[in-house]
Design an enzyme around this catalytic site. Structure first.
Site, PDB file in Angstrom:
ATOM      1  N   CYS A 251       0.801  -1.270  -0.066  1.00  0.00           N
ATOM      2  CA  CYS A 251      -0.274   0.039   0.172  1.00  0.00           C
ATOM      3  C   CYS A 251       0.947   1.183  -0.170  1.00  0.00           C
ATOM      4  O   CYS A 251       0.410   2.391   0.178  1.00  0.00           O
ATOM      5  CB  CYS A 251      -1.033   0.263   1.099  1.00  0.00           C
ATOM      6  SG  CYS A 251      -2.421  -1.066   0.962  1.00  0.00           S
ATOM      7  N   ASP A 252       2.088   1.270  -0.431  1.00  0.00           N
ATOM      8  CA  ASP A 252       2.875   2.423  -0.530  1.00  0.00           C
ATOM      9  C   ASP A 252       3.883   2.462  -1.843  1.00  0.00           C
ATOM     10  O   ASP A 252       4.938   2.735  -1.620  1.00  0.00           O
ATOM     11  CB  ASP A 252       3.722   2.523   0.763  1.00  0.00           C
ATOM     12  CG  ASP A 252       4.204   3.898   1.202  1.00  0.00           C
ATOM     13  OD1 ASP A 252       3.792   4.912   0.468  1.00  0.00           O
ATOM     14  OD2 ASP A 252       5.276   4.146   1.713  1.00  0.00           O
ATOM     15  N   PRO A 253       3.073   2.404  -3.017  1.00  0.00           N
ATOM     16  CA  PRO A 253       3.788   2.288  -4.125  1.00  0.00           C
ATOM     17  C   PRO A 253       3.933   3.681  -4.733  1.00  0.00           C
ATOM     18  O   PRO A 253       3.859   3.985  -5.861  1.00  0.00           O
ATOM     19  CB  PRO A 253       2.878   1.437  -5.147  1.00  0.00           C
ATOM     20  CG  PRO A 253       1.394   2.031  -4.801  1.00  0.00           C
ATOM     21  CD  PRO A 253       1.474   2.331  -3.227  1.00  0.00           C
ATOM     22  N   ASN A 257       9.297   4.001  -3.976  1.00  0.00           N
ATOM     23  CA  ASN A 257       9.386   2.440  -3.663  1.00  0.00           C
ATOM     24  C   ASN A 257       9.326   1.665  -4.805  1.00  0.00           C
ATOM     25  O   ASN A 257       9.272   0.402  -4.667  1.00  0.00           O
ATOM     26  CB  ASN A 257       8.200   2.482  -2.622  1.00  0.00           C
ATOM     27  CG  ASN A 257       8.624   2.971  -1.281  1.00  0.00           C
ATOM     28  OD1 ASN A 257       9.607   3.210  -1.028  1.00  0.00           O
ATOM     29  ND2 ASN A 257       7.472   2.976  -0.433  1.00  0.00           N
TER      30      ASN A 257
END
Length: 467
Positions: A251-253, A257
């Site tokens: 959930c942190d694209p 990242n």
């Protein structure tokens, strides 16, 4: 007014007392009151700049557009300075905003993008301090609620309290990395850094070093001979598989990242997925409703869009919910989101409506399941990447989503059926649906290829020659 001021002072004092009780350090920058005060001051300065700089200039004139761009830039720089000064969750928000190319003015996204790869580093003491601030933050949010009655973001505290300990547990991050690498092992273009467990603890994570260009850097891909459309398509495959089929979602694209690199040996482009601290596990019922909602959106089946939006908590705001999920206008949703690309006028409409419907958006975010909040954030980040690569709303992305939705629903139905005949029937329906999607994809490829043009020209010539 005096009563409200007294209430504000009392609550602020309470927040400060709670904070000081558990704090051994007296660095003013560590105080929750200071951070929130800094944020309020920055907001006030930005608001004043917009009001005064554009007040006496005719709307729509060249001078107005020039001054507005300058105010955008100054405001973005102030926001970046605020994020760097307050750190912690402010950096996370800044990174998210920097990826919203399709929604925010270019001055904002260009300025905030530096937070993807050049964010200030925090000491362990500062990280632990963020956790100790949680109680103080709740009181401070109550203060803001007293001043602004429409402020309805208390769920932010709940989500931060739940997710922050997981993100700070490096063993949890290592387990997530290994799980997603195994889960998506069939995608040979995906690379996840190897974890060196013998040298890792809850506070230290040692992993394989990997490098590449950021996934939104189109110029880097062109310099290195990487196919932009292929990267966008493969990224969509990864996330469709995570969301619809497995229900285990990175959930942190943000672009810092997700890296891309061309393998010198094979010539293939790899996607490198970093930072595995924050994952969302979707419940089976939520995942099935979400699958069916996206199937309805792709088919422009408005009755089912309404049905499954309501099941996911949108209520009467289901049109707004559909627009938020797809980042398309309601007209485009009704027409079919795969029918046409996003136009410049639609982009302007979306940006304008985002501000106009803020109270309704706030209400919607309070009503949907907590699982949906991180998915909405993930959708925004992925859409920002597509916007930067100029691949947004491509037909191939919807085809990949359709495949995953068909597979996910069929797997669920088979797991609930005890009849061999019924399971065979489900498998046959699945195969036919996937075959239809493949056939449609072939049609689109022929339509856009030189070979397809030749076939169409040949058929046209044969048609005319018969008369």
């Amino acid at each position: 007014m005096a009563r409200r001021a007294l209430k504000l002072a009392s609550l602020a004092a309470a927040a400060s007392g709670i904070y000081l009780y558990g704090n051994k350090f007296l660095d003013p920058n560590d105080f929750g009151v200071v951070r929130v005060g800094r944020a309020i001051a920055t907001t006030a300065v930005i608001t004043y700049d917009y009001l005064t700089s554009l007040r006496s200039v005719p709307y729509g004139s060249e001078e107005y557009d020039f001054l507005k761009s300058q105010v955008h830039l100054r405001s973005a720089e102030r926001l970046r300075e605020l994020c760097c000064a307050n750190r912690g969750t402010f950096i996370k928000v800044g990174q998210h905003l920097g990826a919203l190319d399709y929604l925010l003015p270019e001055e904002y996204t260009r300025t905030l993008k530096v937070l993807h790869s050049q964010a200030p580093q925090s000491t362990r003491q500062e990280i632990e301090q963020v956790i100790r601030e949680d109680l103080g933050k709740e009181v401070l949010l109550l203060v803001v609620k007293q001043i602004f009655p429409d402020f309805e973001f208390m769920w932010l505290v709940e989500e931060a309290k739940k997710n922050l300990p997981l993100e700070l547990d490096f063993l949890n991050e290592g387990r997530n990395a290994e799980k997603v690498a195994h889960m998506l092992k069939n995608f040979d273009f995906l690379k996840v850094p190897r974890i060196y467990w013998e040298l890792s603890t809850r506070r230290v994570l040692l992993m394989e070093f990997m490098e590449g260009g950021q996934v939104n850097d189109r110029a880097y891909m062109e310099r290195n001979g990487i196919n932009v459309n292929e990267i966008s398509r493969n990224l969509g495959k990864l996330y469709s598989e995570m969301i619809f089929v497995n229900g285990f979602v990175h959930c942190d694209p943000h672009p810092g990242n997700v890296l891309v690199k061309k393998c010198p040996a094979s010539g293939k482009a790899h996607i490198i997925l970093l930072d595995h601290g924050l994952y969302q596990v979707l419940s089976e019922s939520f995942r099935m409703d979400y699958c069916r909602l996206w199937q309805a959106l792709i088919k422009a089946d408005m009755k089912r869009v309404q049905k499954y939006s309501r099941r996911l908590g949108a209520g009467d705001l289901y049109p707004l919910f559909a627009c938020m999920l797809t980042a398309r206008s309601w007209e485009s949703v009704n027409r079919g989101i795969d029918r046409s690309p996003v136009s410049a006028s639609e982009d302007v409409e979306i940006r304008s409506n985002a501000a106009a419907y803020l109270p309704q958006i706030t209400q919607l975010l309070n009503n949907v399941p907590r699982q949906m909040l991180l998915l909405l954030k993930t959708n925004d980040l992925l859409r920002g990447i597509e916007s930067a690569l100029h691949t947004r709303a491509s037909a191939s992305s919807f085809l990949n989503m359709s495949r995953c939705c068909v597979r996910a629903v069929s797997m669920y139905q088979r797991s609930k059926s005890h009849s061999l005949y019924r399971r065979a029937q489900i498998s046959l329906t699945e195969a036919l649906s996937l075959w239809q999607i493949n056939l449609y994809e072939l049609f689109l490829w022929l339509k856009g290829s030189q070979l397809g043009n030749w076939v169409i020209a040949l058929l046209s010539w044969m048609h005319h020659s018969t008369y």
